[in-house]
Design a protein around this motif. Structure first.
Motif, short mmCIF file in Angstrom:
data_model
loop_
_atom_site.label_atom_id
_atom_site.label_comp_id
_atom_site.label_asym_id
_atom_site.label_seq_id
_atom_site.Cartn_x
_atom_site.Cartn_y
_atom_site.Cartn_z
N ASN A 178 0.83 -1.20 0.00
CA ASN A 178 0.00 0.00 0.00
C ASN A 178 0.87 1.26 0.00
O ASN A 178 0.54 2.25 0.64
N ASP A 212 -5.78 -1.79 10.67
CA ASP A 212 -4.79 -2.40 9.77
C ASP A 212 -4.21 -3.67 10.37
O ASP A 212 -3.06 -4.02 10.14
N MET A 245 -2.69 -6.08 7.86
CA MET A 245 -1.84 -5.53 6.81
C MET A 245 -0.52 -6.30 6.72
O MET A 245 0.07 -6.66 7.72
#
Lengths: 174, 255
Positions: free
Chosen positions: B25, B35, B38
């Motif tokens: 990202n 997140d 992530m």
């Protein structure tokens, strides 16, 4: 844009380690990793490695035991060999002694026989020597008588009495 | 932001290497629980740590050879090393916790060692990671202590051999030291790793700025790198042996 600037400001100058916003993410993945490692280790790796080590220990112990066994067998074989050697030596000595006794008996017999022959021969020889000596003495006496008679006859023919001379010579010869 | 640094000055950011950044990202740092999943640079190196451990302990022992290959030999040595440590430090009855301790040791060891690869990410330099590890030890040991010994576990804090007047004081000190354990346990590991990598980065920055004179910082980097290899292994060892010591308190609190 504003939030990005704010997060950048919060993490760049200080220690990224203290950025609390990252903690849930970090901790989540850490726990996932630990669970995976724990399951892989406790289900697969550790039992397998433990078994390998155990097996090797057992194998080595077995080998040592077998080696000790072989060693004992070797020692037994050596003892048997030594015993056989001792027996053989005794047997050899016995045979040698027997052979020696036989030979000695033969030798003794031969010596006795030879002795007997020698003594017989020497007796015979002595007899012959005595015979020779006697005949030699007789010849000497005869020569002496004739010589004496001739000497006496040359000095005085009348005194040449054969019997008297012979008697005188025989008396001298004794 | 790059405009903040003046051209030609020393442009060293030793702490930048510790930034947790998403891989897919554009390098944004994860923000809180939103997140949680992530994939970051740290996630990547945690995954590589897991793969390295599986590679050594599972693939290395795959042959089950009586005469081990090199990999199997290393796996067996590691196994024997930690097994003996657990047995010697904690006691024979603690071998059932051997997989847990092995997990800790291997994770820290491989995270430390992989962090020494240039441009890699140092997982164990993050206090979030080391604190979780230390707290796991602390909580498990404390819970285990109470489960196995009941209230008797508290006798660990009551020094029977000390003079009666001193006992309450000593008990308070013991109690404080007990709760400081996870702090020292985690910061010892994290700070060691962070400091070492930061120093390496500082010297690398010098090397970039000095031109031909870079020989000296490069020499220093080589020396410090050797030291860091040592630190990587020793810190993994220290963390593990302390875990064994704490576990011993839970199993045998009376001596």
């Amino acid at each position: 844009m504003a939030t990005e600037a704010a997060t950048g400001a919060s993490s760049t100058p200080g220690m990224p380690q203290l950025d609390i916003g990252t903690f849930p993410n970090q901790i989540f993945w850490l726990l996932v990793a630990l669970v995976i490692i724990f399951y892989v280790l406790s289900r697969v790796a550790l039992p397998r490695i433990g078994a390998i080590i155990e097996e090797r220990h057992d194998g080595i112990a077995n080998d040592l035991e077998r080696a000790a066994d072989y060693r004992r067998q070797a020692e037994e074989a050596e003892a048997a060999y030594n015993q056989a050697l001792i027996d053989a030596r005794a047997e050899a000595q016995r045979i040698a002694a027997a052979a020696k006794a036989d030979v000695q008996k033969d030798i003794d017999a031969a010596i006795a026989k030879a002795d007997a022959e020698i003594s017989a021969q020497s007796a015979e020889s002595e007899a012959r020597i005595a015979e020779i000596r006697d005949s030699a003495m007789e010849a000497v006496e005869a020569v002496a008588k004739e010589t004496a008679l001739a000497v006496v006859g040359a000095v005085d023919a009348d005194m040449a009495d054969a019997d008297a001379v012979n008697a005188a010579v025989a008396a001298q010869m004794k | 932001m790059a405009g903040k640094y003046v051209e030609g000055e020393f442009n060293i950011h030793p702490m930048d290497q510790f930034k947790v950044e998403g891989l897919f990202n554009g390098g944004a740092t994860p923000q809180g629980f939103a997140d949680l999943f992530m994939i970051t640079n740290q996630t990547l190196w945690i995954a590589l740590t897991v793969l390295a451990i599986i590679g050594l302990m599972v693939l290395g022992s795959r042959g089950r050879a009586n005469v081990p290959t090199r990999m199997q030999s290393v796996a067996e040595l590691t196994y024997g090393f930690i097994y003996k440590m657990v047995e010697d430090v904690t006691g024979k009855d603690a071998v059932k916790y051997f997989p847990h301790i092995m997990t800790l040791f291997l994770f820290i060891l491989f995270a430390n060692l992989l962090a020494l690869i240039p441009t890699s990410f140092s997982v164990t330099s993050h206090i979030a990671v080391t604190a979780v590890l230390a707290l796991m030890v602390f909580v498990s040991v404390t819970v285990l202590g109470f489960v196995l010994n009941g209230v008797g576990f508290l006798s660990m804090f009551w020094p029977k051999d000390a003079p009666a007047a001193l006992r309450p004081v000593l008990a308070i000190i013991e109690l404080i030291s007990y709760f400081v354990r996870p702090v020292s346990h985690s910061i010892r590991l994290g700070a060691n790793l962070m400091a070492g990598h930061a120093v390496l980065k500082v010297f690398a920055g010098f090397a970039g700025a000095l031109g031909l004179g870079a020989v000296f910082p490069i020499f220093a980097i080589t020396a410090i790198y050797g030291l860091e290899v040592l630190v990587a292994v020793i810190q993994a060892y220290v963390f593990t042996i302390l875990t064994c010591v704490y576990l011993k308190d839970a199993l045998h609190p009376h001596h």
